[in-house]
Design a protein around this motif. Sequence first.
Motif, PDB file in Angstrom:
ATOM      1  N   ALA A   1       9.096  52.039  20.382  1.00  0.00           N
ATOM      2  CA  ALA A   1       8.746  53.460  20.419  1.00  0.00           C
ATOM      3  C   ALA A   1       9.934  54.354  20.733  1.00  0.00           C
ATOM      4  CB  ALA A   1       7.616  53.697  21.422  1.00  0.00           C
ATOM      5  N   THR A   2      11.083  54.087  20.119  1.00  0.00           N
ATOM      6  CA  THR A   2      12.271  54.904  20.350  1.00  0.00           C
ATOM      7  C   THR A   2      12.665  55.733  19.129  1.00  0.00           C
ATOM      8  OG1 THR A   2      13.754  53.088  19.730  1.00  0.00           O
ATOM      9  CG2 THR A   2      13.185  53.304  22.075  1.00  0.00           C
ATOM     10  N   ALA A   3      11.805  55.766  18.098  1.00  0.00           N
ATOM     11  CA  ALA A   3      12.111  56.599  16.935  1.00  0.00           C
ATOM     12  C   ALA A   3      11.898  58.067  17.280  1.00  0.00           C
ATOM     13  CB  ALA A   3      11.226  56.206  15.755  1.00  0.00           C
ATOM     14  N   PRO A   4      12.881  58.932  17.029  1.00  0.00           N
ATOM     15  CA  PRO A   4      12.716  60.356  17.331  1.00  0.00           C
ATOM     16  C   PRO A   4      11.857  61.045  16.270  1.00  0.00           C
ATOM     17  CG  PRO A   4      14.835  59.972  16.314  1.00  0.00           C
ATOM     18  CD  PRO A   4      14.211  58.621  16.501  1.00  0.00           C
ATOM     19  N   PRO A   5      11.348  62.237  16.558  1.00  0.00           N
ATOM     20  CA  PRO A   5      10.546  62.964  15.573  1.00  0.00           C
ATOM     21  C   PRO A   5      11.353  63.229  14.302  1.00  0.00           C
ATOM     22  CG  PRO A   5      10.394  63.992  17.744  1.00  0.00           C
ATOM     23  CD  PRO A   5      11.481  62.981  17.828  1.00  0.00           C
ATOM     24  N   ALA A   6      10.764  62.920  13.156  1.00  0.00           N
ATOM     25  CA  ALA A   6      11.506  63.069  11.903  1.00  0.00           C
ATOM     26  C   ALA A   6      10.544  63.100  10.724  1.00  0.00           C
ATOM     27  CB  ALA A   6      12.517  61.933  11.747  1.00  0.00           C
ATOM     28  N   ALA A   7       9.748  64.161  10.626  1.00  0.00           N
ATOM     29  CA  ALA A   7       8.778  64.257   9.541  1.00  0.00           C
ATOM     30  C   ALA A   7       9.391  64.806   8.258  1.00  0.00           C
ATOM     31  CB  ALA A   7       7.594  65.128   9.956  1.00  0.00           C
ATOM     32  N   ARG A   8      10.395  65.680   8.403  1.00  0.00           N
ATOM     33  CA  ARG A   8      11.072  66.246   7.228  1.00  0.00           C
ATOM     34  C   ARG A   8      12.580  66.223   7.465  1.00  0.00           C
ATOM     35  NH1 ARG A   8       6.595  69.903   7.799  1.00  0.00           N
ATOM     36  NH2 ARG A   8       5.295  70.024   5.933  1.00  0.00           N
TER      37      ARG A   8
ATOM     38  N   PRO B   1       5.560  58.819  20.332  1.00  0.00           N
ATOM     39  CA  PRO B   1       5.917  57.531  20.945  1.00  0.00           C
ATOM     40  C   PRO B   1       4.728  56.646  21.289  1.00  0.00           C
ATOM     41  CG  PRO B   1       7.311  59.255  21.829  1.00  0.00           C
ATOM     42  CD  PRO B   1       6.285  59.938  20.982  1.00  0.00           C
ATOM     43  N   ALA B   2       3.637  57.225  21.804  1.00  0.00           N
ATOM     44  CA  ALA B   2       2.489  56.398  22.179  1.00  0.00           C
ATOM     45  C   ALA B   2       1.910  55.673  20.978  1.00  0.00           C
ATOM     46  CB  ALA B   2       1.418  57.258  22.854  1.00  0.00           C
ATOM     47  N   VAL B   3       1.893  56.332  19.829  1.00  0.00           N
ATOM     48  CA  VAL B   3       1.396  55.691  18.607  1.00  0.00           C
ATOM     49  C   VAL B   3       2.366  54.608  18.149  1.00  0.00           C
ATOM     50  CG1 VAL B   3       0.819  56.058  16.175  1.00  0.00           C
ATOM     51  CG2 VAL B   3       0.073  57.705  17.907  1.00  0.00           C
ATOM     52  N   GLN B   4       3.667  54.888  18.217  1.00  0.00           N
ATOM     53  CA  GLN B   4       4.659  53.872  17.863  1.00  0.00           C
ATOM     54  C   GLN B   4       4.479  52.619  18.724  1.00  0.00           C
ATOM     55  OE1 GLN B   4       8.733  55.343  17.780  1.00  0.00           O
ATOM     56  NE2 GLN B   4       8.018  57.407  17.307  1.00  0.00           N
ATOM     57  N   ALA B   5       4.253  52.820  20.023  1.00  0.00           N
ATOM     58  CA  ALA B   5       4.066  51.687  20.929  1.00  0.00           C
ATOM     59  C   ALA B   5       2.801  50.916  20.574  1.00  0.00           C
ATOM     60  CB  ALA B   5       4.005  52.173  22.376  1.00  0.00           C
ATOM     61  N   ALA B   6       1.723  51.641  20.281  1.00  0.00           N
ATOM     62  CA  ALA B   6       0.468  50.984  19.911  1.00  0.00           C
ATOM     63  C   ALA B   6       0.641  50.161  18.639  1.00  0.00           C
ATOM     64  CB  ALA B   6      -0.629  52.031  19.728  1.00  0.00           C
ATOM     65  N   GLN B   7       1.354  50.704  17.670  1.00  0.00           N
ATOM     66  CA  GLN B   7       1.587  49.959  16.437  1.00  0.00           C
ATOM     67  C   GLN B   7       2.397  48.689  16.712  1.00  0.00           C
ATOM     68  OE1 GLN B   7       3.469  53.164  14.253  1.00  0.00           O
ATOM     69  NE2 GLN B   7       1.627  53.500  13.012  1.00  0.00           N
ATOM     70  N   HIS B   8       3.372  48.799  17.579  1.00  0.00           N
ATOM     71  CA  HIS B   8       4.175  47.625  17.930  1.00  0.00           C
ATOM     72  C   HIS B   8       3.306  46.523  18.519  1.00  0.00           C
ATOM     73  CE1 HIS B   8       7.296  45.113  19.751  1.00  0.00           C
ATOM     74  NE2 HIS B   8       6.572  45.170  20.862  1.00  0.00           N
ATOM     75  N   TYR B   9       2.484  46.881  19.494  1.00  0.00           N
ATOM     76  CA  TYR B   9       1.675  45.864  20.159  1.00  0.00           C
ATOM     77  C   TYR B   9       0.595  45.310  19.227  1.00  0.00           C
ATOM     78  CZ  TYR B   9       3.942  46.750  24.616  1.00  0.00           C
ATOM     79  OH  TYR B   9       4.869  46.846  25.632  1.00  0.00           O
ATOM     80  N   ALA B  10       0.115  46.129  18.300  1.00  0.00           N
ATOM     81  CA  ALA B  10      -0.853  45.635  17.321  1.00  0.00           C
ATOM     82  C   ALA B  10      -0.208  44.593  16.411  1.00  0.00           C
ATOM     83  CB  ALA B  10      -1.408  46.791  16.497  1.00  0.00           C
ATOM     84  N   ARG B  11       1.011  44.856  15.955  1.00  0.00           N
ATOM     85  CA  ARG B  11       1.701  43.872  15.113  1.00  0.00           C
ATOM     86  C   ARG B  11       2.022  42.609  15.912  1.00  0.00           C
ATOM     87  NH1 ARG B  11       4.732  48.748  13.470  1.00  0.00           N
ATOM     88  NH2 ARG B  11       3.825  49.480  11.505  1.00  0.00           N
ATOM     89  N   LEU B  12       2.388  42.785  17.181  1.00  0.00           N
ATOM     90  CA  LEU B  12       2.701  41.632  18.027  1.00  0.00           C
ATOM     91  C   LEU B  12       1.469  40.740  18.191  1.00  0.00           C
ATOM     92  CD1 LEU B  12       5.253  40.680  19.584  1.00  0.00           C
ATOM     93  CD2 LEU B  12       4.271  41.736  21.622  1.00  0.00           C
ATOM     94  N   ALA B  13       0.294  41.354  18.121  1.00  0.00           N
ATOM     95  CA  ALA B  13      -0.956  40.600  18.261  1.00  0.00           C
ATOM     96  C   ALA B  13      -1.414  39.988  16.947  1.00  0.00           C
ATOM     97  CB  ALA B  13      -2.044  41.506  18.810  1.00  0.00           C
ATOM     98  N   GLY B  14      -0.633  40.171  15.897  1.00  0.00           N
ATOM     99  CA  GLY B  14      -0.957  39.529  14.633  1.00  0.00           C
ATOM    100  C   GLY B  14      -1.559  40.431  13.582  1.00  0.00           C
ATOM    101  N   HIS B  15      -1.634  41.741  13.848  1.00  0.00           N
ATOM    102  CA  HIS B  15      -2.174  42.654  12.849  1.00  0.00           C
ATOM    103  C   HIS B  15      -1.110  42.967  11.794  1.00  0.00           C
ATOM    104  CE1 HIS B  15      -6.055  43.336  14.792  1.00  0.00           C
ATOM    105  NE2 HIS B  15      -5.399  43.292  15.942  1.00  0.00           N
TER     106      HIS B  15
END
Length: 299
Positions: free
Chosen positions: A11-18, A215-229
């Motif tokens: 979860a260290t990616a900075p905001p970068a939508a455009r 960041p909270a969403v980035q962290a959630a995505q990380h842990y979801a992938r770590l769990a096999g998603h």
Amino acid sequence: MALQRGDAMIATAPPAARWLLIESANAWPRQALGALQPAPEEPAVSSEVARRCGELGYRPVLIRRHGRVDRAAVRRYALVDCRPGHESVRWGELPTDAYLLNVLEAVATNSLNALPDLQPPTQEPIYLVCTHGRHDACCAVRGRPVAAALAGAYPDRTWECSHIGGDRFAGNVVVLPHALFYGQVPPSRAVEVAKHHAEGRVVPDLLRGSGIYPPAVQAAQHYARLAGHSDSLTALRPTQVQQLANQHYKVTLTTTSATAVVIEVSVHFDTVDARLTCAGKAPVQVRRFDLHGIDVVGG
């Protein structure tokens, strides 16, 4: 230093939508936009580009080809939209740096079609590698071999770029138009990142996060992938983000099936009595996300 300490990239990616990508063959000072050349009618090009990008929510970044630069070639700029469902890249010719003000005015007035040089949108990926040595020496030392590896395989898609954040995680690679930030990428795995992207997948152990999500969403995505998603680009998109007490977050993510995964994480700030980067100062605080629970719902 970060690699030796074992700093987490979660979860260290900075905001970068455009993004506004600006091809520049000039030497990049520590503040990259200082490389933009003023014009008689617009002497403060760099500050004005920075101001307008800030107002419009665009991230300005300088780019250049790896290796010898052909200064006689026509320079280009690109407008990149990374928002889910809007991913696109539009390239145009850049006759002068002051022309960027015309581009940003067209963005502000929703009149991009009035720019005669602007090409139709594409989703062809761009690989940015931070090599901004004057911002932090580690970026040049670790970034250039990564840029060389990617340019060898994908010469038309690879660009060296100015500072993108997270210098301590060099070599840093950003894949556009999905705003995927990768860190500590060794040259031996640079092409792997590109190949996985072409297959519609991420490389979880090198992924810092996606700049389109907080960041909270980035962290959630990380842990979801770590769990096999799924490691698919289109999976694990947030449908609900709840901020709870004590800096806890509950994030609901889509999956590739009829189910959803609910992740609860908490954020903490740790004091590190060390320089995070070659140009950094100590002590500093770093953010850390801890996992508190994973639940699969639906189906």
